[in-house]
Motif scaffolding. Sequence first.
Motif, PDB file in Angstrom:
ATOM      1  N   ALA A 110      31.868  48.522  48.654  1.00 13.57           N
ATOM      2  CA  ALA A 110      31.822  47.165  48.154  1.00 13.57           C
ATOM      3  C   ALA A 110      32.939  46.250  48.128  1.00 13.57           C
ATOM      4  O   ALA A 110      32.948  45.193  47.997  1.00 13.57           O
ATOM      5  N   LEU A 111      34.168  46.944  47.983  1.00 12.93           N
ATOM      6  CA  LEU A 111      35.490  46.474  47.821  1.00 12.93           C
ATOM      7  C   LEU A 111      35.836  45.560  48.815  1.00 12.93           C
ATOM      8  O   LEU A 111      36.256  44.195  48.563  1.00 12.93           O
ATOM      9  N   PRO A 112      35.583  45.563  50.188  1.00 11.71           N
ATOM     10  CA  PRO A 112      35.676  44.593  51.104  1.00 11.71           C
ATOM     11  C   PRO A 112      35.075  43.447  51.031  1.00 11.71           C
ATOM     12  O   PRO A 112      35.486  42.287  51.347  1.00 11.71           O
ATOM     13  N   TRP A 113      33.892  43.476  50.472  1.00 12.78           N
ATOM     14  CA  TRP A 113      32.945  42.247  50.549  1.00 12.78           C
ATOM     15  C   TRP A 113      33.367  41.621  48.964  1.00 12.78           C
ATOM     16  O   TRP A 113      33.371  40.309  49.031  1.00 12.78           O
ATOM     17  N   ILE A 114      33.889  42.196  48.119  1.00  5.76           N
ATOM     18  CA  ILE A 114      34.378  41.643  46.803  1.00  5.76           C
ATOM     19  C   ILE A 114      35.696  40.912  47.330  1.00  5.76           C
ATOM     20  O   ILE A 114      36.013  39.678  46.913  1.00  5.76           O
ATOM     21  N   MET A 115      36.577  41.552  48.319  1.00  3.63           N
ATOM     22  CA  MET A 115      37.666  40.678  48.811  1.00  3.63           C
ATOM     23  C   MET A 115      37.214  39.360  49.606  1.00  3.63           C
ATOM     24  O   MET A 115      37.723  38.228  49.563  1.00  3.63           O
ATOM     25  N   SER A 116      36.106  39.576  50.206  1.00  3.55           N
ATOM     26  CA  SER A 116      35.449  38.532  51.038  1.00  3.55           C
ATOM     27  C   SER A 116      35.208  37.013  50.006  1.00  3.55           C
ATOM     28  O   SER A 116      35.625  36.117  50.507  1.00  3.55           O
ATOM     29  N   VAL A 117      34.591  37.644  49.136  1.00  9.66           N
ATOM     30  CA  VAL A 117      34.190  36.493  47.864  1.00  9.66           C
ATOM     31  C   VAL A 117      35.475  36.168  47.386  1.00  9.66           C
ATOM     32  O   VAL A 117      35.435  34.839  47.197  1.00  9.66           O
ATOM     33  N   ALA A 118      36.496  36.863  47.147  1.00  8.53           N
ATOM     34  CA  ALA A 118      37.502  36.368  46.580  1.00  8.53           C
ATOM     35  C   ALA A 118      38.208  35.506  47.258  1.00  8.53           C
ATOM     36  O   ALA A 118      38.957  34.232  46.929  1.00  8.53           O
ATOM     37  N   LEU A 119      38.688  35.787  48.725  1.00  6.83           N
ATOM     38  CA  LEU A 119      39.143  34.668  49.611  1.00  6.83           C
ATOM     39  C   LEU A 119      38.321  33.527  49.647  1.00  6.83           C
ATOM     40  O   LEU A 119      38.967  32.207  49.522  1.00  6.83           O
ATOM     41  N   ARG A 120      36.990  33.467  49.494  1.00  5.35           N
ATOM     42  CA  ARG A 120      36.302  32.272  49.763  1.00  5.35           C
ATOM     43  C   ARG A 120      36.339  31.544  48.694  1.00  5.35           C
ATOM     44  O   ARG A 120      36.599  30.108  48.530  1.00  5.35           O
ATOM     45  N   THR A 121      36.455  32.277  47.461  1.00  2.22           N
ATOM     46  CA  THR A 121      36.557  31.402  46.149  1.00  2.22           C
ATOM     47  C   THR A 121      37.773  30.579  45.909  1.00  2.22           C
ATOM     48  O   THR A 121      37.929  29.602  45.512  1.00  2.22           O
ATOM     49  N   TYR A 122      38.770  31.626  46.191  1.00  2.00           N
ATOM     50  CA  TYR A 122      40.243  31.204  45.893  1.00  2.00           C
ATOM     51  C   TYR A 122      41.081  30.543  46.959  1.00  2.00           C
ATOM     52  O   TYR A 122      42.319  30.025  46.666  1.00  2.00           O
ATOM     53  N   CYS A 123      40.698  30.642  48.192  1.00  4.41           N
ATOM     54  CA  CYS A 123      41.349  29.864  49.072  1.00  4.41           C
ATOM     55  C   CYS A 123      41.554  28.404  48.909  1.00  4.41           C
ATOM     56  O   CYS A 123      42.789  27.943  49.379  1.00  4.41           O
ATOM     57  N   GLY A 124      40.692  27.841  48.329  1.00  5.32           N
ATOM     58  CA  GLY A 124      40.667  26.440  48.065  1.00  5.32           C
ATOM     59  C   GLY A 124      42.159  26.107  47.040  1.00  5.32           C
ATOM     60  O   GLY A 124      42.782  25.210  47.313  1.00  5.32           O
TER      61      GLY A 124
END
Length: 295
Positions: free
Chosen positions: A9-23
């Motif tokens: 699940a960790l790579p998917w967590i990183m995906s969500v983090a990038l999606r959320t905090y890239c802005g």
Amino acid sequence: MILLLVVAALPWIMSVALRTYCGPVDDDAAPLATVTVIPVLVAVTAFSVAASTTALASVLIASQPAIAIAAGFGMIGWVVYRLALAAGHIARVVASSRDAAKFAAEADVRGGTVLVESTEPDAFAVASGGGAVVITTALVAALSDAELTAVIEHERAHLRFRHTFFTQTVELAAQFDPLLRPVVGHVRHAAERHADEWAARYDRHATMSALAKTVLLRAHLARHSTSLSSTGGDVVRRVRALTAPPPPPPPPRRSVVIAALVSITAFAAISLGLFDVAQDVIVPEVGENPTSVFR
């Protein structure tokens, strides 16, 4: 089993983090830092997602329950489908680059400027074939000398800092991991902001004026997602940013490299661990028990 699922699940967590905090990162960080560091993180994340999905699917397929086997084959099918989308994107980019290379051939020098007779006001950078800046006669007629210089320097910045490579890296990763799709817009915006700031070193007012004029002139034209023209990104934010002082310089290159290496090492470890799990299932070593999510 719990450890396997957590690591998967960790790579998917990183995906969500990038999606959320890239802005927020796009808003607060120097544009150059955003356009160079984020694509590295995105590429590693997409690779880790592919590895984790494949490894988990292999464990499910090797399990006894029919529903687990079906789920495993479904995950493999999803991976193949996303890889096909990525391959299609690469094919489109290669074809587009081949067509655009003719402009570089017309340039007098590497990265030179090519004037094209057209009634559409436009300017863009061509990274293929040695690189060139293409500008139309309609845009030349509409801008002052200082504004035209700003536009040309903006497009040259795209070539100098290889913005196309970084933006296409994010585009390709998003083809595989749909959670990363919003990151593409932020990286493209950062590339435009960085090019704006590079052009503004010579004349900040002329750069802002050239951007505003070009937007108004091109308001009726369709905007293509694969272009890196001077009107890309959030134009209102770009104009507003040019009314403020230049952003602070990005972190020292060594810090950026260290951060990238740490990220790559962490996700490479996750991927290798998951591939090892898949190996335990498919070809277990002598004396080693096959891994199963149902143990």
